[in-house]
Motif scaffolding. Sequence first.
Motif, PDB file in Angstrom:
ATOM      1  N   LEU A 142       3.535 119.759 -13.444  1.00 46.29           N
ATOM      2  CA  LEU A 142       3.433 119.525 -14.885  1.00 46.29           C
ATOM      3  C   LEU A 142       3.110 120.835 -15.591  1.00 46.29           C
ATOM      4  O   LEU A 142       2.116 121.497 -15.271  1.00 46.29           O
ATOM      5  CB  LEU A 142       2.338 118.486 -15.150  1.00 46.29           C
ATOM      6  N   ASN A 143       3.950 121.223 -16.529  1.00 48.91           N
ATOM      7  CA  ASN A 143       3.746 122.474 -17.261  1.00 48.91           C
ATOM      8  C   ASN A 143       2.392 122.492 -17.965  1.00 48.91           C
ATOM      9  O   ASN A 143       2.016 121.535 -18.646  1.00 48.91           O
ATOM     10  CB  ASN A 143       4.859 122.678 -18.293  1.00 48.91           C
ATOM     11  N   GLY A 144       1.693 123.590 -17.797  1.00 52.26           N
ATOM     12  CA  GLY A 144       0.392 123.734 -18.439  1.00 52.26           C
ATOM     13  C   GLY A 144      -0.769 123.238 -17.608  1.00 52.26           C
ATOM     14  O   GLY A 144      -1.931 123.384 -17.996  1.00 52.26           O
ATOM     15  N   TYR A 145      -0.471 122.673 -16.448  1.00 55.49           N
ATOM     16  CA  TYR A 145      -1.523 122.096 -15.607  1.00 55.49           C
ATOM     17  C   TYR A 145      -1.593 122.748 -14.222  1.00 55.49           C
ATOM     18  O   TYR A 145      -2.313 122.264 -13.347  1.00 55.49           O
ATOM     19  CB  TYR A 145      -1.300 120.594 -15.425  1.00 55.49           C
ATOM     20  N   LYS A 146      -0.849 123.817 -13.994  1.00 56.00           N
ATOM     21  CA  LYS A 146      -0.787 124.403 -12.652  1.00 56.00           C
ATOM     22  C   LYS A 146      -2.134 124.980 -12.211  1.00 56.00           C
ATOM     23  O   LYS A 146      -2.512 124.872 -11.044  1.00 56.00           O
ATOM     24  CB  LYS A 146       0.306 125.466 -12.608  1.00 56.00           C
ATOM     25  N   LYS A 147      -2.856 125.613 -13.121  1.00 51.16           N
ATOM     26  CA  LYS A 147      -4.181 126.131 -12.776  1.00 51.16           C
ATOM     27  C   LYS A 147      -5.135 124.985 -12.456  1.00 51.16           C
ATOM     28  O   LYS A 147      -5.961 125.087 -11.538  1.00 51.16           O
ATOM     29  CB  LYS A 147      -4.741 126.975 -13.914  1.00 51.16           C
ATOM     30  N   PHE A 148      -5.007 123.901 -13.204  1.00 57.31           N
ATOM     31  CA  PHE A 148      -5.859 122.741 -12.945  1.00 57.31           C
ATOM     32  C   PHE A 148      -5.523 122.126 -11.590  1.00 57.31           C
ATOM     33  O   PHE A 148      -6.417 121.600 -10.911  1.00 57.31           O
ATOM     34  CB  PHE A 148      -5.686 121.696 -14.054  1.00 57.31           C
ATOM     35  N   SER A 149      -4.263 122.210 -11.189  1.00 59.03           N
ATOM     36  CA  SER A 149      -3.852 121.739  -9.866  1.00 59.03           C
ATOM     37  C   SER A 149      -4.613 122.488  -8.776  1.00 59.03           C
ATOM     38  O   SER A 149      -5.183 121.869  -7.863  1.00 59.03           O
ATOM     39  CB  SER A 149      -2.343 121.945  -9.685  1.00 59.03           C
ATOM     40  N   GLY A 150      -4.631 123.809  -8.881  1.00 65.81           N
ATOM     41  CA  GLY A 150      -5.359 124.619  -7.908  1.00 65.81           C
ATOM     42  C   GLY A 150      -6.848 124.344  -7.946  1.00 65.81           C
ATOM     43  O   GLY A 150      -7.518 124.286  -6.901  1.00 65.81           O
ATOM     44  N   TYR A 151      -7.374 124.163  -9.150  1.00 58.80           N
ATOM     45  CA  TYR A 151      -8.808 123.870  -9.308  1.00 58.80           C
ATOM     46  C   TYR A 151      -9.168 122.539  -8.639  1.00 58.80           C
ATOM     47  O   TYR A 151     -10.241 122.414  -8.044  1.00 58.80           O
ATOM     48  CB  TYR A 151      -9.161 123.839 -10.792  1.00 58.80           C
ATOM     49  N   SER A 152      -8.265 121.567  -8.725  1.00 65.09           N
ATOM     50  CA  SER A 152      -8.507 120.268  -8.097  1.00 65.09           C
ATOM     51  C   SER A 152      -8.607 120.399  -6.582  1.00 65.09           C
ATOM     52  O   SER A 152      -9.458 119.771  -5.941  1.00 65.09           O
ATOM     53  CB  SER A 152      -7.387 119.287  -8.463  1.00 65.09           C
ATOM     54  N   ILE A 153      -7.746 121.221  -6.003  1.00 57.61           N
ATOM     55  CA  ILE A 153      -7.785 121.445  -4.556  1.00 57.61           C
ATOM     56  C   ILE A 153      -9.080 122.145  -4.146  1.00 57.61           C
ATOM     57  O   ILE A 153      -9.715 121.787  -3.149  1.00 57.61           O
ATOM     58  CB  ILE A 153      -6.562 122.274  -4.099  1.00 57.61           C
ATOM     59  N   VAL A 154      -9.468 123.152  -4.929  1.00 61.24           N
ATOM     60  CA  VAL A 154     -10.726 123.866  -4.648  1.00 61.24           C
ATOM     61  C   VAL A 154     -11.908 122.903  -4.718  1.00 61.24           C
ATOM     62  O   VAL A 154     -12.805 122.928  -3.859  1.00 61.24           O
ATOM     63  CB  VAL A 154     -10.920 125.031  -5.635  1.00 61.24           C
ATOM     64  N   THR A 155     -11.914 122.039  -5.733  1.00 64.23           N
ATOM     65  CA  THR A 155     -12.978 121.045  -5.875  1.00 64.23           C
ATOM     66  C   THR A 155     -13.012 120.116  -4.671  1.00 64.23           C
ATOM     67  O   THR A 155     -14.084 119.783  -4.154  1.00 64.23           O
ATOM     68  CB  THR A 155     -12.778 120.222  -7.162  1.00 64.23           C
ATOM     69  N   CYS A 156     -11.848 119.698  -4.212  1.00 65.50           N
ATOM     70  CA  CYS A 156     -11.756 118.828  -3.041  1.00 65.50           C
ATOM     71  C   CYS A 156     -12.365 119.511  -1.815  1.00 65.50           C
ATOM     72  O   CYS A 156     -13.126 118.893  -1.060  1.00 65.50           O
ATOM     73  CB  CYS A 156     -10.299 118.456  -2.780  1.00 65.50           C
ATOM     74  N   ILE A 157     -12.047 120.784  -1.623  1.00 66.09           N
ATOM     75  CA  ILE A 157     -12.579 121.537  -0.485  1.00 66.09           C
ATOM     76  C   ILE A 157     -14.098 121.649  -0.561  1.00 66.09           C
ATOM     77  O   ILE A 157     -14.804 121.461   0.441  1.00 66.09           O
ATOM     78  CB  ILE A 157     -11.936 122.944  -0.429  1.00 66.09           C
ATOM     79  N   VAL A 158     -14.605 121.930  -1.760  1.00 62.54           N
ATOM     80  CA  VAL A 158     -16.060 122.036  -1.953  1.00 62.54           C
ATOM     81  C   VAL A 158     -16.744 120.706  -1.622  1.00 62.54           C
ATOM     82  O   VAL A 158     -17.788 120.677  -0.938  1.00 62.54           O
ATOM     83  CB  VAL A 158     -16.391 122.450  -3.406  1.00 62.54           C
ATOM     84  N   ILE A 159     -16.157 119.603  -2.069  1.00 66.07           N
ATOM     85  CA  ILE A 159     -16.745 118.288  -1.821  1.00 66.07           C
ATOM     86  C   ILE A 159     -16.719 117.942  -0.340  1.00 66.07           C
ATOM     87  O   ILE A 159     -17.695 117.409   0.216  1.00 66.07           O
ATOM     88  CB  ILE A 159     -16.009 117.217  -2.654  1.00 66.07           C
ATOM     89  N   VAL A 160     -15.623 118.253   0.340  1.00 59.34           N
ATOM     90  CA  VAL A 160     -15.526 117.973   1.778  1.00 59.34           C
ATOM     91  C   VAL A 160     -16.542 118.805   2.560  1.00 59.34           C
ATOM     92  O   VAL A 160     -17.270 118.278   3.421  1.00 59.34           O
ATOM     93  CB  VAL A 160     -14.099 118.240   2.294  1.00 59.34           C
ATOM     94  N   ILE A 161     -16.605 120.104   2.262  1.00 57.12           N
ATOM     95  CA  ILE A 161     -17.525 120.985   2.989  1.00 57.12           C
ATOM     96  C   ILE A 161     -18.985 120.600   2.734  1.00 57.12           C
ATOM     97  O   ILE A 161     -19.800 120.532   3.662  1.00 57.12           O
ATOM     98  CB  ILE A 161     -17.294 122.457   2.588  1.00 57.12           C
ATOM     99  N   SER A 162     -19.321 120.325   1.478  1.00 57.49           N
ATOM    100  CA  SER A 162     -20.696 119.943   1.154  1.00 57.49           C
ATOM    101  C   SER A 162     -21.041 118.581   1.744  1.00 57.49           C
ATOM    102  O   SER A 162     -22.188 118.338   2.133  1.00 57.49           O
ATOM    103  CB  SER A 162     -20.921 119.940  -0.363  1.00 57.49           C
ATOM    104  N   GLY A 163     -20.031 117.688   1.837  1.00 61.66           N
ATOM    105  CA  GLY A 163     -20.259 116.387   2.457  1.00 61.66           C
ATOM    106  C   GLY A 163     -20.574 116.526   3.934  1.00 61.66           C
ATOM    107  O   GLY A 163     -21.503 115.888   4.452  1.00 61.66           O
TER     108      GLY A 163
END
Length: 207
Positions: A142-163
């Motif tokens: 989706l145009n305009g959301y590519k950075k947010f896409s990457g941010y979502s993946i980073v957030t997922c990684i942080v949540i998994v590691i902290s979990g």
Amino acid sequence: MRKKLFVAGIISPVIYVLYVIIGGMLRKGYSQIKQPISDLSAKGAPNLGMLNTFGSLSQIFGFIFAISAFIYLRRFKIKAVTISMVFFLAETLITFSYSFFPEDMPGTTLTFTGFMHLAVTALVVITIILMLVFAGVGFRKLNGYKKFSGYSIVTCIVIVISGISSGIVISNNIPIFGVVERINIGALQLWVFVFALVLLNSLQEFE
């Protein structure tokens, strides 16, 4: 109207942060470093009525934001994004059940409601991870959301590691569980906050 509904995504995490800060300040002997957030709303905890009000308001605003984001984004007909928003809606709905299944006070015998609290938490974690994975996959299309896409993946990684770290901390009796849990939950709350800002920004560009 959409702008007003998307603002709910900013209000929800702010209320949650206030819930954690105020709850910790009011409870004598409570440690933000050692203790989980759920101890603040455990059965028999002090200031329970007020804190439950904060928690409920955060959940309500979160649900309003989730349903408005789902309705707005499904128009783009990107399957992964739609699935992500379905999981987002599911997560906000599931969290309402915490009111019915409060945590048992630390050191007490596990009860049915306490067990259900743990079960709900496990379900919420799975739902959040799936939501973020599909967001990471879908928003890049989706145009305009590519950075947010990457941010979502980073957030997922942080949540998994902290979990995973939470389990290590508990099993080894390391007195920083509160810190690790706050990284986990804080990552999600920040994602919701950022998501709301991204949607508000996209509306302004569209106008």
